[in-house]
Design an enzyme around this catalytic site. Structure first.
Site, short mmCIF file in Angstrom:
data_model
loop_
_atom_site.label_atom_id
_atom_site.label_comp_id
_atom_site.label_asym_id
_atom_site.label_seq_id
_atom_site.Cartn_x
_atom_site.Cartn_y
_atom_site.Cartn_z
N SER A 66 3.60 64.85 66.09
CA SER A 66 3.91 66.28 65.96
C SER A 66 4.91 66.50 64.83
CB SER A 66 4.44 66.83 67.27
OG SER A 66 3.45 66.81 68.26
N HIS A 117 -3.05 63.88 70.86
CA HIS A 117 -2.77 64.31 72.24
C HIS A 117 -4.08 64.69 72.95
CE1 HIS A 117 1.29 65.74 70.55
NE2 HIS A 117 1.56 64.71 71.34
N ARG A 134 0.43 54.91 70.22
CA ARG A 134 -0.15 54.93 68.87
C ARG A 134 0.00 53.58 68.19
NH1 ARG A 134 3.42 59.86 66.98
NH2 ARG A 134 4.82 58.40 67.94
N LYS A 176 16.45 68.88 72.23
CA LYS A 176 15.65 69.11 71.03
C LYS A 176 15.42 70.60 70.84
CE LYS A 176 12.67 65.02 70.81
NZ LYS A 176 11.26 64.59 70.86
#
Length: 160
Positions: A129, A18, A91, A42
């Protein structure tokens, strides 16, 4: 004219991946808002307030970066802060389909806001994460994938 961008995410927690995108974005835009998403679907490890503090700490060296929470639609947040660009990190190919859906919906909601993708530095392309939390939970080495301040906060969370 001031070029303003938004880097959105949940950042639970922020990683070097990040931070790589944020630092590179800060070199391209005059003002960058890191928008911490409060995702009601979440349950995060860190509260949105803790995430904002964490990001402020690790981006304090970037004068043109500001961290804010947001609820609701990202395009509404962009309009609120005057941003015409959303910057997202990619990514791997596996990120692309989801990102394409988000971009298409955001474009439908507000065609004046562009989404720009940056490829994450290869050194960080495997970091997420979720993986960082899993490794930290079991006492694994995370110092190479998150800033020291974040590593300490993760250790505190999992020592309780």
């Amino acid at each position: 004219m001031t070029r303003i961008a938004v880097c959105p995410g949940s950042f639970d927690p922020i990683t070097y991946g990040h931070l790589d995108i944020i630092e590179r974005t800060s070199k391209v835009f005059d003002k960058v808002y890191i928008s911490v998403l409060k995702n009601s679907s979440k349950k995060g490890l860190f509260t949105p307030e803790e995430r904002v503090e964490m990001i402020e700490e690790v981006t304090s060296h970037l004068d043109n970066v500001e961290v804010k929470q947001f609820y609701g639609l990202l395009v509404d947040f962009c309009n609120e802060v005057g941003a015409k660009a959303i910057v997202r990190g990619l990514r791997a190919v596996s990120d692309f389909e989801y990102e394409m859906q988000l971009t298409s919906m955001n474009r439908k909601l507000d065609s004046d806001i562009e989404t720009i993708y940056m490829m994450t530095n290869n050194n960080y392309s495997f970091i997420s994460s979720s993986i960082v939390k899993e490794v930290a939970k079991y006492g694994g080495k995370i110092e190479d994938v998150v800033p020291p301040h974040v590593a300490n906060l993760l250790q505190e969370k999992f020592s309780d």
